[in-house]
Design an enzyme around this catalytic site. Structure first.
Site, PDB file in Angstrom:
ATOM      1  N   THR A 154     -14.859  12.371  38.242  1.00  0.00           N
ATOM      2  CA  THR A 154     -14.514  11.241  39.101  1.00  0.00           C
ATOM      3  C   THR A 154     -13.240  11.500  39.895  1.00  0.00           C
ATOM      4  OG1 THR A 154     -13.785   8.939  39.019  1.00  0.00           O
ATOM      5  CG2 THR A 154     -13.375  10.233  37.062  1.00  0.00           C
ATOM      6  N   ASP A 155     -13.111  10.822  41.031  1.00  0.00           N
ATOM      7  CA  ASP A 155     -11.863  10.936  41.800  1.00  0.00           C
ATOM      8  C   ASP A 155     -10.695  10.237  41.103  1.00  0.00           C
ATOM      9  OD1 ASP A 155     -12.692   8.315  42.199  1.00  0.00           O
ATOM     10  OD2 ASP A 155     -12.528   8.363  44.398  1.00  0.00           O
ATOM     11  N   GLU A 156     -11.009   9.415  40.074  1.00  0.00           N
ATOM     12  CA  GLU A 156      -9.933   8.651  39.415  1.00  0.00           C
ATOM     13  C   GLU A 156      -8.960   9.562  38.660  1.00  0.00           C
ATOM     14  OE1 GLU A 156     -10.996   5.049  37.446  1.00  0.00           O
ATOM     15  OE2 GLU A 156     -12.480   4.528  38.967  1.00  0.00           O
ATOM     16  N   LYS A 180     -11.586  11.357  31.286  1.00  0.00           N
ATOM     17  CA  LYS A 180     -12.362  12.232  32.180  1.00  0.00           C
ATOM     18  C   LYS A 180     -11.511  13.460  32.565  1.00  0.00           C
ATOM     19  CE  LYS A 180     -15.936  11.748  33.853  1.00  0.00           C
ATOM     20  NZ  LYS A 180     -17.313  12.110  33.398  1.00  0.00           N
ATOM     21  N   TYR A 217      -9.825   5.423  30.856  1.00  0.00           N
ATOM     22  CA  TYR A 217     -11.062   6.051  31.363  1.00  0.00           C
ATOM     23  C   TYR A 217     -10.728   7.336  32.123  1.00  0.00           C
ATOM     24  CZ  TYR A 217     -14.748   7.085  34.748  1.00  0.00           C
ATOM     25  OH  TYR A 217     -15.678   7.733  35.535  1.00  0.00           O
TER      26      TYR A 217
HETATM   27  P1  NAD Z   1     -23.323   4.756  33.292  1.00  0.00           P
HETATM   28  O1  NAD Z   1     -22.353   4.024  32.428  1.00  0.00           O
HETATM   29  O2  NAD Z   1     -24.264   3.985  34.151  1.00  0.00           O
HETATM   30  O3  NAD Z   1     -24.224   5.721  32.368  1.00  0.00           O
HETATM   31  C1  NAD Z   1     -23.700   6.459  31.314  1.00  0.00           C
HETATM   32  C2  NAD Z   1     -24.875   6.955  30.456  1.00  0.00           C
HETATM   33  O4  NAD Z   1     -24.335   7.765  29.391  1.00  0.00           O
HETATM   34  C3  NAD Z   1     -25.689   5.831  29.799  1.00  0.00           C
HETATM   35  O5  NAD Z   1     -27.066   6.065  29.956  1.00  0.00           O
HETATM   36  C4  NAD Z   1     -25.296   5.923  28.334  1.00  0.00           C
HETATM   37  O6  NAD Z   1     -26.308   5.487  27.428  1.00  0.00           O
HETATM   38  C5  NAD Z   1     -24.983   7.407  28.180  1.00  0.00           C
HETATM   39  N1  NAD Z   1     -24.076   7.686  27.063  1.00  0.00           N
HETATM   40  C6  NAD Z   1     -22.885   7.084  26.790  1.00  0.00           C
HETATM   41  N2  NAD Z   1     -22.358   7.591  25.659  1.00  0.00           N
HETATM   42  C7  NAD Z   1     -23.215   8.567  25.238  1.00  0.00           C
HETATM   43  C8  NAD Z   1     -23.200   9.459  24.116  1.00  0.00           C
HETATM   44  N3  NAD Z   1     -22.212   9.445  23.222  1.00  0.00           N
HETATM   45  N4  NAD Z   1     -24.220  10.340  24.002  1.00  0.00           N
HETATM   46  C9  NAD Z   1     -25.247  10.360  24.906  1.00  0.00           C
HETATM   47  N5  NAD Z   1     -25.317   9.503  25.957  1.00  0.00           N
HETATM   48  C10 NAD Z   1     -24.310   8.623  26.119  1.00  0.00           C
HETATM   49  O7  NAD Z   1     -22.462   5.768  34.137  1.00  0.00           O
HETATM   50  P2  NAD Z   1     -22.577   6.216  35.674  1.00  0.00           P
HETATM   51  O8  NAD Z   1     -21.884   5.219  36.516  1.00  0.00           O
HETATM   52  O9  NAD Z   1     -23.978   6.575  35.959  1.00  0.00           O
HETATM   53  O10 NAD Z   1     -21.683   7.536  35.642  1.00  0.00           O
HETATM   54  C11 NAD Z   1     -22.241   8.771  35.213  1.00  0.00           C
HETATM   55  C12 NAD Z   1     -21.166   9.846  35.234  1.00  0.00           C
HETATM   56  O11 NAD Z   1     -20.661   9.996  36.554  1.00  0.00           O
HETATM   57  C13 NAD Z   1     -19.973   9.541  34.335  1.00  0.00           C
HETATM   58  O12 NAD Z   1     -19.577  10.740  33.733  1.00  0.00           O
HETATM   59  C14 NAD Z   1     -18.904   9.045  35.300  1.00  0.00           C
HETATM   60  O13 NAD Z   1     -17.618   9.348  34.828  1.00  0.00           O
HETATM   61  C15 NAD Z   1     -19.242   9.835  36.549  1.00  0.00           C
HETATM   62  N6  NAD Z   1     -18.880   9.179  37.837  1.00  0.00           N
HETATM   63  C16 NAD Z   1     -19.301   7.890  38.090  1.00  0.00           C
HETATM   64  C17 NAD Z   1     -19.010   7.317  39.323  1.00  0.00           C
HETATM   65  C18 NAD Z   1     -19.462   5.913  39.666  1.00  0.00           C
HETATM   66  O14 NAD Z   1     -19.081   5.393  40.718  1.00  0.00           O
HETATM   67  N7  NAD Z   1     -20.300   5.263  38.856  1.00  0.00           N
HETATM   68  C19 NAD Z   1     -18.286   8.044  40.282  1.00  0.00           C
HETATM   69  C20 NAD Z   1     -17.867   9.351  39.974  1.00  0.00           C
HETATM   70  C21 NAD Z   1     -18.192   9.902  38.748  1.00  0.00           C
HETATM   71  O1  DAU Z   2     -13.960   6.164  41.747  1.00  0.00           O
HETATM   72  C1  DAU Z   2     -15.028   6.478  40.899  1.00  0.00           C
HETATM   73  C2  DAU Z   2     -15.133   5.458  39.786  1.00  0.00           C
HETATM   74  O2  DAU Z   2     -15.640   4.272  40.373  1.00  0.00           O
HETATM   75  C3  DAU Z   2     -16.014   5.906  38.628  1.00  0.00           C
HETATM   76  O3  DAU Z   2     -15.444   7.031  38.024  1.00  0.00           O
HETATM   77  C4  DAU Z   2     -16.189   4.775  37.603  1.00  0.00           C
HETATM   78  O4  DAU Z   2     -17.086   5.182  36.573  1.00  0.00           O
HETATM   79  C5  DAU Z   2     -16.740   3.571  38.322  1.00  0.00           C
HETATM   80  O5  DAU Z   2     -16.848   2.491  37.404  1.00  0.00           O
HETATM   81  C6  DAU Z   2     -15.839   3.176  39.499  1.00  0.00           C
HETATM   82  O6  DAU Z   2     -14.565   2.681  39.020  1.00  0.00           O
HETATM   83  P1  DAU Z   2     -13.880   1.380  39.679  1.00  0.00           P
HETATM   84  O7  DAU Z   2     -12.951   0.814  38.696  1.00  0.00           O
HETATM   85  O8  DAU Z   2     -13.372   1.665  41.036  1.00  0.00           O
HETATM   86  O9  DAU Z   2     -15.211   0.443  39.848  1.00  0.00           O
HETATM   87  P2  DAU Z   2     -15.488  -1.108  39.573  1.00  0.00           P
HETATM   88  O10 DAU Z   2     -16.846  -1.393  40.106  1.00  0.00           O
HETATM   89  O11 DAU Z   2     -15.193  -1.487  38.161  1.00  0.00           O
HETATM   90  O12 DAU Z   2     -14.419  -1.818  40.504  1.00  0.00           O
HETATM   91  C7  DAU Z   2     -14.352  -1.577  41.900  1.00  0.00           C
HETATM   92  C8  DAU Z   2     -13.159  -2.354  42.445  1.00  0.00           C
HETATM   93  O13 DAU Z   2     -13.446  -3.758  42.343  1.00  0.00           O
HETATM   94  C9  DAU Z   2     -11.874  -2.149  41.653  1.00  0.00           C
HETATM   95  O14 DAU Z   2     -10.779  -2.171  42.560  1.00  0.00           O
HETATM   96  C10 DAU Z   2     -11.796  -3.358  40.725  1.00  0.00           C
HETATM   97  C11 DAU Z   2     -12.472  -4.441  41.533  1.00  0.00           C
HETATM   98  N1  DAU Z   2     -13.206  -5.465  40.760  1.00  0.00           N
HETATM   99  C12 DAU Z   2     -14.110  -5.022  39.827  1.00  0.00           C
HETATM  100  C13 DAU Z   2     -14.853  -5.934  39.101  1.00  0.00           C
HETATM  101  C14 DAU Z   2     -15.833  -5.465  38.036  1.00  0.00           C
HETATM  102  C15 DAU Z   2     -13.041  -6.808  41.023  1.00  0.00           C
HETATM  103  O15 DAU Z   2     -12.237  -7.205  41.883  1.00  0.00           O
HETATM  104  N2  DAU Z   2     -13.761  -7.720  40.296  1.00  0.00           N
HETATM  105  C16 DAU Z   2     -14.656  -7.327  39.327  1.00  0.00           C
HETATM  106  O16 DAU Z   2     -15.276  -8.222  38.673  1.00  0.00           O
END
Ligand code: NAD
Ligand code: DAU
Length: 351
Positions: free
Chosen positions: A134-136, A163, A159
Site C-alpha cells: 500500500t502507499d500508506e 504492511k 495497519y
Molecule cells: P480485504 O480486507 O477486502 O481482503 C483481505 C482478504 O484476506 C480477505 O478475504 C480475508 O479473509 C483474507 N485474510 C485475512 N487474514 C487472513 C489469514 N490470516 N489467512 C488467510 N487469509 C486471510 O482487503 P483488500 O482491500 O482486498 O486488500 C488486499 C490487499 O491489498 C491487502 O494486502 C492490502 O493491504 C492491499 N492494498 C489494498 C488497497 C485498498 O485500497 N483496498 C490499496 C493498496 C493495497
Molecule cells: O491507500 C491505500 C489504502 O486505502 C489501503 O492500503 C487500505 O487497505 C484501504 O482501506 C484504504 O485506506 P483508507 O484509510 O484511505 O480507506 P478508508 O476507506 O477507510 O477511508 C478513506 C478516507 O475516508 C479516509 O480519509 C478516512 C475517511 N473516512 C472513512 C470512513 C470509513 C470517513 O471520513 N468516514 C468513514 O466512515
C-alpha cells in the site's frame, strides 16, 4: 507436482477479499493453462460470493487456510509447488488497526514470514513472490508532492506499520536468500465487491437506506483513487514483465478530498435512485476524526507507465458511476453482508 493438466500453479492469498477476488477472476480467465489456488481464511472480510462466476472453472481451486499457520501453508506448497505467489491476504482496515493492532501484527507480519519461508522451501522456478502493498507505508503528504518508489518509509498507523514490516521482510528474503520478489505500493482502490466498512461502499449503502453519512473531521483529507480492475491489470503486468527485486508505485492520479467525493456519491446516487438531486447531501454528518488520520496520499506512477506501458482505463467519474450502479443493483450481495449470511456460503457450497 499436483497440477494435473496445467503448466504451472500459482497461489493467490486473500482471494476471497475485494482486490483478491478481482485478481483471481482475471488470472482464471486469462491464463487457462495455469492452476490458480486461492488460499483464504474467510475472516469477516472474505466472501466466496465474490467468486461465484469462476468457482467452477477447471483451473480454479479454493483452500480455506490461515497464512499464519505454517503447517497448513507448507502442506499446500508441498502439494502444488507454486511457481508464483500473489500475496494479498491481510487485515486491511485502518480503523480496525487502531482498535486491535495485534491482529494486524499477526496476520500482516507473521503471515508474510510464514509464506516467504514456504516459498523458499518449496517453490518451482519461473515465477515471483509478489507482495501487494500500500502507499500508506510512505506516511502522509502535505498539500505538495507525490510518493514514488524511492520515498522513505514512514508508516503512521498500526495497519501501515504492519504492511511496511511485511515489505521489509520481503526485501530481506530477496537480498539474503535471493528469492525472486516484486513489490507494488498502490493507492486507494474502489469498485465492486468492496467490504462496506470502507468509505465508498459504506456511503453508497447508507445513502440507499437514508442513513447518516459519517465524514471524519472536516472531510478535507485527500485520497488518490484507482479503479480496482486497473490495479489488477497492473499486478498482472508487473508479475509477468516487471523486474525481479523492483518496486512499482501504482496510482490513478485521482486526488479527491473526502467531502467532495461524498457529495459526488450523494448526487450521482440521487440521480440513479431518481431522488431530488441534493437530498442525500443532507445526510452528511461530520464526526470525530480518525486517530492519527493521514492528511494526503498521492502517487507518481510514471515508472510503471514508462517501463511497462500501464495506464488507467476509466476516469474516476465514469468508474464511480459504474460502482454506484453495481452496489444499487446488487442489494443481495450487500444484504448478505449486513445480515451476516455471506458467511454461510462456504458451508453450503464447500463443506
Ligand atoms: P480485504 O480486507 O477486502 O481482503 C483481505 C482478504 O484476506 C480477505 O478475504 C480475508 O479473509 C483474507 N485474510 C485475512 N487474514 C487472513 C489469514 N490470516 N489467512 C488467510 N487469509 C486471510 O482487503 P483488500 O482491500 O482486498 O486488500 C488486499 C490487499 O491489498 C491487502 O494486502 C492490502 O493491504 C492491499 N492494498 C489494498 C488497497 C485498498 O485500497 N483496498 C490499496 C493498496 C493495497
Ligand atoms: O491507500 C491505500 C489504502 O486505502 C489501503 O492500503 C487500505 O487497505 C484501504 O482501506 C484504504 O485506506 P483508507 O484509510 O484511505 O480507506 P478508508 O476507506 O477507510 O477511508 C478513506 C478516507 O475516508 C479516509 O480519509 C478516512 C475517511 N473516512 C472513512 C470512513 C470509513 C470517513 O471520513 N468516514 C468513514 O466512515
Amino acid at each position: 507436482m499436483a497440477t494435473g493438466d496445467f503448466k504451472r500453479a500459482v497461489l493467490v492469498t486473500g482471494g476471497a477479499g475485494f482486490i483478491g477476488s478481482h485478481l483471481v477472476r482475471r488470472l482464471v480467465k486469462n491464463y487457462p493453462d495455469t492452476l490458480v489456488v486461492n488460499l483464504d481464511l474467510l475472516t469477516y472480510a472474505g466472501n466466496l460470493e465474490n467468486l461465484r462466476d469462476v468457482e467452477n472453472a477447471p483451473n480454479y481451486r479454493f483452500a480455506k487456510a490461515d497464512i499464519c499457520d505454517a503447517k497448513q501453508v507448507n502442506a499446500l506448497f508441498e502439494q502444488f509447488k507454486f511457481e508464483g505467489v500473489f500475496h494479498l491476504a491481510a487485515e486491511s482496515h485502518v480503523d480496525r488497526s487502531i482498535s486491535d493492532p495485534m491482529a494486524f501484527v499477526k496476520t500482516n507480519v507473521l503471515g508474510t514470514g510464514v509464506l516467504l519461508n514456504a516459498y523458499r522451501a518449496y517453490r518451482a522456478d519461473g515465477g515471483k513472490f509478489y507482495q501487494i502493498s500500500t502507499d500508506e507505508v510512505f506516511g502522509s503528504l502535505t498539500d505538495e508532492g507525490f510518493f514514488t518508489e524511492t520515498t522513505a518509509y514512514d508508516p503512521r498507523s498500526p495497519y501501515s506499520a504492519s504492511k511496511a514490516s511485511a515489505d521489509h521482510l520481503v526485501r530481506a528474503y530477496h537480498h539474503t536468500y535471493h528469492l525472486p520478489v516484486v513489490i507494488s505500493n498502490c493507492s486507494n482502490n474502489y469498485g465492486s465487491h468492496q467490504f462496506p466498512e470502507k468509505l465508498i461502499p459504506l456511503m453508497i449503502n447508507n445513502i440507499k437506506h437514508e442513513k447518516s453519512l459519517p465524514v471524519y473531521g472536516a472531510g478535507i483529507n485527500v485520497r488518490d483513487w484507482l479503479w480496482v480492475d486497473d490495479h489488477v491489470a497492473a499486478i498482472d503486468l508487473i508479475y509477468h514483465q516487471g523486474k525481479t527485486g523492483e518496486t512499482y508505485a501504482i496510482g490513478g492520479g485521482n486526488e479527491w478530498r473526502n467531502i467532495d467525493l461524498v457529495h459526488f456519491l450523494c448526487d450521482e446516487a440521487d440521480a440513479q435512485l431518481q431522488r431530488t438531486i441534493g437530498a442525500s447531501r443532507k445526510l452528511v454528518t461530520f464526526v470525530q476524526d480518525r486517530a492519527g488520520h493521514d492528511h494526503r496520499y498521492a502517487i507518481d506512477a510514471s515508472k510503471l507507465q514508462k517501463e511497462l506501458g500501464w495506464k488507467p482505463s476509466v476516469t474516476f467519474e465514469e468508474g464511480l458511476r459504474l460502482t454506484i450502479k453495481w452496489y444499487l443493483e446488487n442489494s443481495d450481495w450487500l444484504n448478505h453482508i449486513t445480515t451476516g449470511n455471506y458467511q454461510e456460503y462456504y458451508k453450503k457450497h464447500y463443506s
